[in-house]
Design a protein around this motif. Structure first.
Motif, PDB file in Angstrom:
ATOM      1  N   LYS A 118       0.820  -1.219   0.000  1.00 57.57           N
ATOM      2  CA  LYS A 118       0.000   0.000   0.000  1.00 57.57           C
ATOM      3  C   LYS A 118       0.851   1.265   0.000  1.00 57.57           C
ATOM      4  O   LYS A 118       0.555   2.226  -0.717  1.00 57.57           O
ATOM      5  CB  LYS A 118      -0.932  -0.030   1.209  1.00 57.57           C
ATOM      6  N   LYS A 119       1.907   1.238   0.759  1.00 59.59           N
ATOM      7  CA  LYS A 119       2.735   2.450   0.878  1.00 59.59           C
ATOM      8  C   LYS A 119       3.524   2.737  -0.406  1.00 59.59           C
ATOM      9  O   LYS A 119       4.026   3.852  -0.598  1.00 59.59           O
ATOM     10  CB  LYS A 119       3.682   2.323   2.054  1.00 59.59           C
ATOM     11  N   CYS A 120       3.582   1.713  -1.297  1.00 61.33           N
ATOM     12  CA  CYS A 120       4.319   1.882  -2.560  1.00 61.33           C
ATOM     13  C   CYS A 120       3.385   2.053  -3.754  1.00 61.33           C
ATOM     14  O   CYS A 120       3.825   1.957  -4.904  1.00 61.33           O
ATOM     15  CB  CYS A 120       5.247   0.693  -2.803  1.00 61.33           C
ATOM     16  N   ARG A 121       2.107   2.275  -3.495  1.00 58.49           N
ATOM     17  CA  ARG A 121       1.110   2.325  -4.580  1.00 58.49           C
ATOM     18  C   ARG A 121       1.503   3.323  -5.658  1.00 58.49           C
ATOM     19  O   ARG A 121       1.377   3.025  -6.865  1.00 58.49           O
ATOM     20  CB  ARG A 121      -0.261   2.652  -3.986  1.00 58.49           C
ATOM     21  N   ASN A 122       1.941   4.484  -5.286  1.00 55.59           N
ATOM     22  CA  ASN A 122       2.240   5.537  -6.274  1.00 55.59           C
ATOM     23  C   ASN A 122       3.481   5.256  -7.105  1.00 55.59           C
ATOM     24  O   ASN A 122       3.756   5.971  -8.074  1.00 55.59           O
ATOM     25  CB  ASN A 122       2.385   6.887  -5.566  1.00 55.59           C
ATOM     26  N   MET A 123       4.235   4.205  -6.729  1.00 57.41           N
ATOM     27  CA  MET A 123       5.457   3.899  -7.456  1.00 57.41           C
ATOM     28  C   MET A 123       5.201   2.980  -8.649  1.00 57.41           C
ATOM     29  O   MET A 123       6.091   2.764  -9.464  1.00 57.41           O
ATOM     30  CB  MET A 123       6.477   3.213  -6.513  1.00 57.41           C
ATOM     31  N   VAL A 124       3.980   2.421  -8.758  1.00 53.13           N
ATOM     32  CA  VAL A 124       3.657   1.465  -9.830  1.00 53.13           C
ATOM     33  C   VAL A 124       2.590   2.072 -10.723  1.00 53.13           C
ATOM     34  O   VAL A 124       1.515   2.500 -10.247  1.00 53.13           O
ATOM     35  CB  VAL A 124       3.168   0.122  -9.249  1.00 53.13           C
ATOM     36  N   LEU A 125       2.850   2.084 -12.038  1.00 57.90           N
ATOM     37  CA  LEU A 125       1.917   2.658 -13.000  1.00 57.90           C
ATOM     38  C   LEU A 125       0.837   1.636 -13.354  1.00 57.90           C
ATOM     39  O   LEU A 125       1.134   0.524 -13.751  1.00 57.90           O
ATOM     40  CB  LEU A 125       2.680   3.076 -14.261  1.00 57.90           C
ATOM     41  N   GLY A 126      -0.404   2.023 -13.151  1.00 53.49           N
ATOM     42  CA  GLY A 126      -1.505   1.115 -13.478  1.00 53.49           C
ATOM     43  C   GLY A 126      -2.770   1.456 -12.698  1.00 53.49           C
ATOM     44  O   GLY A 126      -2.799   2.421 -11.909  1.00 53.49           O
ATOM     45  N   SER A 127      -3.822   0.669 -12.869  1.00 50.67           N
ATOM     46  CA  SER A 127      -5.124   0.902 -12.218  1.00 50.67           C
ATOM     47  C   SER A 127      -5.305  -0.040 -11.037  1.00 50.67           C
ATOM     48  O   SER A 127      -5.063  -1.236 -11.152  1.00 50.67           O
ATOM     49  CB  SER A 127      -6.269   0.686 -13.206  1.00 50.67           C
ATOM     50  N   ALA A 128      -5.741   0.554  -9.903  1.00 55.11           N
ATOM     51  CA  ALA A 128      -6.056  -0.277  -8.724  1.00 55.11           C
ATOM     52  C   ALA A 128      -7.370  -1.024  -8.981  1.00 55.11           C
ATOM     53  O   ALA A 128      -8.382  -0.407  -9.290  1.00 55.11           O
ATOM     54  CB  ALA A 128      -6.167   0.596  -7.485  1.00 55.11           C
ATOM     55  N   VAL A 129      -7.323  -2.330  -8.833  1.00 54.72           N
ATOM     56  CA  VAL A 129      -8.494  -3.170  -9.116  1.00 54.72           C
ATOM     57  C   VAL A 129      -9.154  -3.660  -7.829  1.00 54.72           C
ATOM     58  O   VAL A 129     -10.385  -3.713  -7.716  1.00 54.72           O
ATOM     59  CB  VAL A 129      -8.109  -4.370 -10.006  1.00 54.72           C
ATOM     60  N   ASP A 130      -8.325  -3.988  -6.826  1.00 49.86           N
ATOM     61  CA  ASP A 130      -8.864  -4.580  -5.588  1.00 49.86           C
ATOM     62  C   ASP A 130      -7.820  -4.413  -4.495  1.00 49.86           C
ATOM     63  O   ASP A 130      -6.694  -3.943  -4.767  1.00 49.86           O
ATOM     64  CB  ASP A 130      -9.176  -6.056  -5.816  1.00 49.86           C
ATOM     65  N   GLN A 131      -8.139  -4.747  -3.268  1.00 48.98           N
ATOM     66  CA  GLN A 131      -7.173  -4.737  -2.176  1.00 48.98           C
ATOM     67  C   GLN A 131      -7.388  -5.965  -1.304  1.00 48.98           C
ATOM     68  O   GLN A 131      -8.431  -6.606  -1.335  1.00 48.98           O
ATOM     69  CB  GLN A 131      -7.278  -3.471  -1.339  1.00 48.98           C
ATOM     70  N   SER A 132      -6.384  -6.294  -0.495  1.00 46.08           N
ATOM     71  CA  SER A 132      -6.471  -7.472   0.373  1.00 46.08           C
ATOM     72  C   SER A 132      -7.427  -7.196   1.522  1.00 46.08           C
ATOM     73  O   SER A 132      -7.846  -6.058   1.754  1.00 46.08           O
ATOM     74  CB  SER A 132      -5.084  -7.825   0.910  1.00 46.08           C
ATOM     75  N   SER A 133      -7.781  -8.234   2.247  1.00 46.58           N
ATOM     76  CA  SER A 133      -8.732  -8.080   3.356  1.00 46.58           C
ATOM     77  C   SER A 133      -8.181  -7.177   4.451  1.00 46.58           C
ATOM     78  O   SER A 133      -8.933  -6.491   5.149  1.00 46.58           O
ATOM     79  CB  SER A 133      -9.070  -9.460   3.937  1.00 46.58           C
ATOM     80  N   THR A 134      -6.836  -7.145   4.612  1.00 42.65           N
ATOM     81  CA  THR A 134      -6.234  -6.283   5.637  1.00 42.65           C
ATOM     82  C   THR A 134      -6.014  -4.873   5.128  1.00 42.65           C
ATOM     83  O   THR A 134      -5.791  -3.945   5.914  1.00 42.65           O
ATOM     84  CB  THR A 134      -4.893  -6.878   6.082  1.00 42.65           C
ATOM     85  N   ALA A 174      -3.485  -4.010   3.371  1.00 42.83           N
ATOM     86  CA  ALA A 174      -2.047  -3.751   3.276  1.00 42.83           C
ATOM     87  C   ALA A 174      -1.521  -3.939   1.859  1.00 42.83           C
ATOM     88  O   ALA A 174      -0.443  -3.447   1.521  1.00 42.83           O
ATOM     89  CB  ALA A 174      -1.290  -4.689   4.228  1.00 42.83           C
ATOM     90  N   THR A 175      -2.309  -4.655   1.006  1.00 49.79           N
ATOM     91  CA  THR A 175      -1.871  -4.928  -0.372  1.00 49.79           C
ATOM     92  C   THR A 175      -2.907  -4.380  -1.348  1.00 49.79           C
ATOM     93  O   THR A 175      -4.110  -4.589  -1.176  1.00 49.79           O
ATOM     94  CB  THR A 175      -1.703  -6.440  -0.592  1.00 49.79           C
ATOM     95  N   ILE A 176      -2.441  -3.700  -2.381  1.00 48.48           N
ATOM     96  CA  ILE A 176      -3.295  -3.186  -3.449  1.00 48.48           C
ATOM     97  C   ILE A 176      -2.985  -3.998  -4.712  1.00 48.48           C
ATOM     98  O   ILE A 176      -1.823  -4.162  -5.094  1.00 48.48           O
ATOM     99  CB  ILE A 176      -3.022  -1.686  -3.732  1.00 48.48           C
ATOM    100  N   PHE A 177      -4.050  -4.518  -5.340  1.00 53.54           N
ATOM    101  CA  PHE A 177      -3.866  -5.296  -6.567  1.00 53.54           C
ATOM    102  C   PHE A 177      -4.015  -4.355  -7.751  1.00 53.54           C
ATOM    103  O   PHE A 177      -5.089  -3.791  -7.995  1.00 53.54           O
ATOM    104  CB  PHE A 177      -4.891  -6.425  -6.627  1.00 53.54           C
ATOM    105  N   VAL A 178      -2.924  -4.194  -8.496  1.00 51.70           N
ATOM    106  CA  VAL A 178      -2.838  -3.178  -9.555  1.00 51.70           C
ATOM    107  C   VAL A 178      -2.706  -3.867 -10.919  1.00 51.70           C
ATOM    108  O   VAL A 178      -1.886  -4.779 -11.088  1.00 51.70           O
ATOM    109  CB  VAL A 178      -1.634  -2.246  -9.316  1.00 51.70           C
ATOM    110  N   GLU A 179      -3.555  -3.416 -11.849  1.00 44.26           N
ATOM    111  CA  GLU A 179      -3.427  -3.878 -13.234  1.00 44.26           C
ATOM    112  C   GLU A 179      -2.417  -2.968 -13.915  1.00 44.26           C
ATOM    113  O   GLU A 179      -2.652  -1.756 -14.074  1.00 44.26           O
ATOM    114  CB  GLU A 179      -4.759  -3.804 -13.958  1.00 44.26           C
ATOM    115  N   PRO A 180      -1.255  -3.519 -14.368  1.00 39.96           N
ATOM    116  CA  PRO A 180      -0.223  -2.672 -14.993  1.00 39.96           C
ATOM    117  C   PRO A 180      -0.773  -1.955 -16.231  1.00 39.96           C
ATOM    118  O   PRO A 180      -1.608  -2.514 -16.964  1.00 39.96           O
ATOM    119  CB  PRO A 180       0.873  -3.655 -15.363  1.00 39.96           C
ATOM    120  N   ALA A 181      -0.305  -0.740 -16.489  1.00 38.85           N
ATOM    121  CA  ALA A 181      -0.783   0.046 -17.631  1.00 38.85           C
ATOM    122  C   ALA A 181      -0.490  -0.677 -18.943  1.00 38.85           C
ATOM    123  O   ALA A 181      -1.266  -0.593 -19.907  1.00 38.85           O
ATOM    124  CB  ALA A 181      -0.121   1.426 -17.623  1.00 38.85           C
TER     125      ALA A 181
END
Length: 637
Positions: A197-213, A215-222
């Motif tokens: 989560k804290k590194c979300r802005n470092m990866v280019l792409g669209s946020a699709v979902d997140q983990s139950s906690t 702490a993890t963001i599932f990102v579809e790469p651009a």
């Protein structure tokens, strides 16, 4: 009345057996509606069908009848313009394959000129429809080769899917320092990489979902998004092409609606006919000869609900020289089974079924009417006899020349003299109706009724005098013998008592019965045996309890203390005595009267002065003026 009689005979149990040999719901429903036929032409056709079906099963085995659970539903759906799904079309194809196999089976019979086999001509295997479905549908989905266009679309989709996977893996490697896991995951149909989560802005792409906690963001790469959108367009094209193919197949099925309905109708009919043939084979039954001359002849008939090991075959004939048979014999001798067997055979034959016997000639009946069993109707508050009479009256109203009437234990359930009279009156009415009738009874007078008319004959169930067991064989032309007295003799009934019983039962004719019993002077007399006696409990002697009265002065032994009686002795002889203002219980045996209360105190003396506390006396005085809630009078026991 007709359905009730058939149920009583066990006809509907035979139908349930027949249903077990049918595959289709339509055939089972048809079996459930079966009733004896009134048309001779139809009946002979039905029996002939049963015979031919049995012959084909014996020769060629069980026919490959298809399952048709949803066929009518699918045909109706296609005809209405609704879309048939791939699995539904696949079931339709399987049905048509079975129709083709059934046609092959029937063609074997056609070659032997078996008329039943010519139903083959009414079946359409619809090879064109079957082949179209087989080429387009496989394993419950539209096959790749259903059309060149669909094949090309799916090829492009496969290539794109591979590219998307490669791009996702490349993005995974490029951003591994920002990820919580080192693998590609699918979320909502998209290829994603798990980013902390804290590194979300470092990866280019669209946020699709997140983990139950969270702490993890599932990102579809651009780099994947563009390919995924292209794949979705292909998926739309694939769906459109699949639906086009399915509608084309559905339309082809709808064009063959009438042929498919005819296939179902013919298969249900064949299913019904072959079920009768298989039941005949299972029962080891024979084709009955049907007549309209109102006679029945059975040779070695077996009740279909009894096992072959326990069932004694029945030989029986009625209708040529006699129209009525009166059967007598011991209880459990098989009288009821015999008459039910005749009636059930008639019902089965008149319904187009084979009957389990060696040979059978059975006449058509307009109705089979019967009164068998208790018949007690608790809800109508009818006694056994009342229920029988009510049923018999209905039977007499309906019986006529073409009827078969079955009456069990005629005239039973009431006073013997009146029951006998009623039984004879019923027999006379049946004789005048012209119906065939079978009657069981115990009355000797009813046996004599058959001697008056040539069209009525006696019969009896045979009995083995040596083993004291019924033989379950019907002997026509003879009345039942005195089995009860004979059994009683064999079981040790004293001769004097047997003679007395015979005289009471047979009156003037008793001597002949006594002679047949072969009683002798040495016949064992009734010997009394020693029986256990009742052991009575000895009554206890009553102890005389000395009666004291309140106020008596007594001496308590052995101490010699002086006390005053507070309460006389209870049922156990315990007396409440006050000694020095203390109240104690003593046995009456320990007390000796010193001075009677009558000598110590005046009449109506208030003993509460002696026994009550000051508080109780005050409370009683105040209560005498009116009830008061604040006062309690304590009573000593």
């Amino acid at each position: 009345m007709k359905n009730k009689s058939l149920t009583t005979l066990g006809y509907h149990q035979i139908l349930e057996q027949l249903k077990d040999y049918a595959f289709s719901a339509g055939a089972k429903e048809r079996i459930g509606r079966m009733l004896p036929l009134l048309s001779e032409l139809k009946l002979r056709k039905h029996i002939n069908d049963t015979s031919q079906a049995r012959g084909m099963v014996e020769t060629y085995g069980t026919p490959p009848l298809p399952a048709m659970d949803h066929m009518e539903e699918y045909i109706k759906k296609a005809a209405a313009g609704a879309l048939l799904l791939p699995e539904e079309l696949e079931e339709l194809c399987m049905f048509l394959n079975s129709v083709a196999r059934l046609k092959i089976y029937l063609k074997k019979g056609e070659a032997e000129q078996i008329s039943l086999a010519f139903y083959n001509q009414n079946l359409e295997s619809l090879d064109d429809l079957k082949e179209e479905i087989r080429q387009c549908i496989r394993n419950g989905r539209v096959d790749d080769y259903a059309s060149p266009y669909l094949k090309d679309i799916r090829k492009q989709m496969l290539l794109l899917s591979e590219k998307i996977g490669e791009k996702a893996e490349k993005a995974l490697r490029a951003n591994k320092t920002y990820l919580s896991d080192a693998f590609v995951v699918k979320r909502n149909g998209r290829y994603c990489i798990p980013v902390r989560k804290k590194c979300r802005n470092m990866v280019l792409g669209s946020a699709v979902d997140q983990s139950s906690t969270g702490a993890t963001i599932f990102v579809e790469p651009a780099s994947v998004a563009g390919l995924r959108e292209e794949l979705e367009l292909y998926q739309i094209e694939e769906d459109s092409e699949e639906r086009r193919i399915l509608y084309s197949l559905t339309s082809l099925a709808a064009q063959n609606e009438e042929a498919l309905k005819e296939d179902i109708r013919v298969i249900e009919k064949l299913d019904f006919i072959f079920a009768k043939g298989r039941l005949s084979l299972e029962m080891n039954a024979v084709e009955p000869e049907i007549n309209t001359e109102h006679y029945i002849r059975l040779k070695k008939a077996r009740h279909p609900m009894l096992s072959g090991e326990t069932c004694v075959p029945l030989d029986f004939e009625i209708g040529r020289e006699n129209r009525g048979v009166i059967i007598t014999g011991p209880n459990t001798g098989g009288k009821t089974v015999a008459i039910k067997t005749v009636a059930l055979m008639s019902a089965m034959a008149c319904s187009g079924l084979h009957v389990p016997c060696e040979c059978a000639e059975l006449c058509m009946q307009n109705e089979i009417l019967c009164d068998i069993g208790d018949g007690q109707n608790i809800s109508d508050n009818l006694s056994t006899f009342s229920a029988h009479i009510k049923n018999v009256l209905e039977i007499l109203k309906r019986s006529q020349k073409d009827s078969l009437v079955i009456l069990d234990e005629l005239g039973s359930g009431t006073d013997p003299a009146e029951g006998m009279g009623i039984a004879v009156a019923i027999l006379e009415e049946l004789r005048n109706s012209g119906a065939l009738f079978l009657v069981t009874t115990h009355y000797p007078e009813v046996k004599e009724y058959a001697d008056r008319y040539p069209e009525v004959v006696n019969a009896r169930m045979e009995f083995d005098r040596e083993t004291l067991k019924p033989l379950y064989r019907l002997k026509v032309g003879e009345a039942g013998e005195s089995c009860a007295l004979y059994i009683a003799k064999r079981l040790g009934f004293p001769g004097a008592m047997l003679s007395a019983a015979a005289r009471e039962a047979y009156g003037e004719k008793s001597e002949a019965v006594i002679d047949s019993l072969q009683l002798t002077d040495t016949q064992e007399k009734l010997r009394r045996e020693k029986a256990p006696s009742i052991q009575k409990t000895e009554k206890k002697k009553e102890t005389k309890i000395r009666r004291f009265v309140t106020g008596d002065s007594v001496t308590v032994l052995p101490e010699g203390e002086i006390g005053i009686i507070v309460k006389p002795a209870d049922e156990n002889g315990q007396v409440l005595v006050q000694i020095k203002r203390e109240k104690k219980l003593f046995s009456h045996k320990r007390l000796k009267l010193k001075v009677a209360a009558s000598e110590l105190y005046p009449e109506d003396y208030d003993f509460s002065v002696i026994f009550d506390t000051v508080e109780n006396r005050k409370a009683r005085h105040k209560m005498g003026k009116g009830f008061r809630e604040d006062l309690v009078i304590k009573t000593e026991e």
